[in-house]
Design a protein around this motif. Structure first.
Motif: not given
Length: 417
Positions: A282-283, A306-309, A312-315, A353-354
């Motif tokens: 999910i982004t 979990f990454s911070r881009l 945006r948040i990417r899980v 969430s995408e």
């Protein structure tokens, strides 16, 4: 020498870049209209040497059995009539011993450490931008048994030079204050300060542009059908390009097609035990800067990263062994949203969430195929599973050394050597 690289994901593009830097003429072939638009598109975003414990470990068989009836399970095996799936599953079970898991950890850590160094050098040389952060990766555990089972792999990783330190819940919250609301649930954690994060798609497309400027040719929207070959050499690759059947010729070929490598290799009579492990992500846009994390996180119990881009948040995470379909399983997508919102309710706009799913090319051991095949001019750089982004630069640098007849700088069980 002219080299044809099959695949324009992060592994294929880094392979093309390193080959070109050594003076080879390189052409990259891919069915998509741009680089990095399949498995590299919305992955977890971590450069995670610390994520080296293979799926195949002594605790895995019981977990998989327990999860069979759960559509939202972290690792979901959906049995089918596909013989390739069963061959993979049997080989996976054979890898679930303590000795084999420890051996595989060693391979994965060595390659990961080397690859991270190669990425850092590439970033310094090129100035490439991809929303990267150098704030480490924090593995946290809300299940005491999961934390206990992580201690031995972490010890092995430290012996191999991956500084994965065991810490308590207070130290975890000190490193990442976004975990403060669930401090009372954290049984323990580990932290690897040298690990990184960043957008793999941004990186792949930016590096493809730099490679193109350096003379690499990219043939997009080109479907790869098969090979022309003798018993021990590849003579050409049959493709459809702009509606026309063509045969592309080169001196050597590198197979970097992720999960589809196994299908194409079978046309040469070459068996690669790679099976697609569908992963989800999910982004979401950041909602509250103070509640959002900046240190990259791993929730090992639920197999989520979990990454911070940027903003945006990417899980991302989970694995579904169910064939080559990229159809979304909404139950699995919602499980990611539910777990993440439970941990950090104010961090992101979870309702926005995408969803995304991609096929990660998994081997039973989680150790990729890198090296020379029994065809004299066909090389392999594939089967990286969940660690394609982490291992891409090191795999490409090592493979370039192999093509050039040199011994790679990393101790690893290369294919065909």
């Amino acid at each position: 020498m002219h080299i044809l690289v099959l695949g324009a994901g992060v592994v294929g593009v880094t392979t093309a870049w390193f080959l070109r830097q050594q003076g080879y003429d390189v052409t990259v072939v891919d069915r998509q209209s741009n680089a990095g638009t399949e498995t590299s598109y919305a992955n977890g975003g971590q450069i995670s040497v610390s994520h080296a414990e293979p799926w195949a470990n002594p605790s895995a068989p019981l977990k998989v059995l327990k999860w069979l009836a759960r559509s939202d399970a972290p690792l979901l095996f959906r049995p089918s009539m596909d013989p390739a799936q069963w061959r993979w599953a049997i080989a996976f079970l054979r890898q679930c011993t303590s000795a084999r898991a420890a051996h595989n950890i060693r391979q994965i850590v060595r390659l990961g450490t080397y690859s991270r160094e190669c990425l850092q050098a590439l970033r310094k040389d090129t100035g490439i931008e991809y929303s990267h952060l150098e704030r480490g990766i924090l593995h946290f555990y809300t299940n005491p048994a999961e934390f206990e089972s992580a201690l031995e792999p972490a010890r092995i990783m430290r012996e191999l030079g991956c500084d994965r330190q065991v810490i308590d819940a207070d130290h975890a919250v000190e490193l990442e204050p976004a975990l403060a609301p669930v401090r009372h649930r954290i049984a323990g954690a580990t932290y690897t300060s040298e690990d990184e994060s960043g957008d793999a798609c941004q990186f792949t497309q930016a590096l493809a542009k730099k490679a193109q400027d350096a003379g690499v040719e990219f043939l997009y929207q080109t479907d790869i059908l098969g090979f022309e070959n003798t018993r021990d050499r590849v003579l050409g690759v049959n493709v459809i390009r702009a509606g026309k059947h063509q045969t592309l010729h080169a001196d050597s070929y590198v197979l970097c097609l992720g999960s589809f490598s196994a299908i194409l290799a079978r046309k040469l009579g070459l068996f690669l035990n790679i099976y697609p492990a569908k992963g989800y992500s999910i982004t979401v846009p950041v909602k509250n800067e103070e509640a959002a994390f900046n240190v990259s996180l791993t929730d090992d119990e639920f197999k989520l990263v979990f990454s911070r881009l940027g903003d945006r948040i990417r899980v991302a995470g989970t694995a579904e062994l169910s064939g080559y379909s990229r159809e979304l399983n909404l139950a699995r997508c919602r499980a990611i949203v539910r777990r993440t919102a439970e941990l950090m309710p104010e961090a992101g706009h979870w309702e926005q969430s995408e969803f995304w799913a991609g096929l990660r090319p998994a081997t039973p051991s989680n150790v990729p195929y890198i090296g020379k095949s029994h065809f004299g001019n066909l090389y392999l750089n594939t089967g990286h599973g969940t660690l394609g982004w982490t291992h891409s630069c090191g795999s490409a640098a090592a493979l370039t050394d192999i093509v050039a007849g040199r011994k790679p700088d990393v101790e690893f069980a290369f294919t065909g050597l």
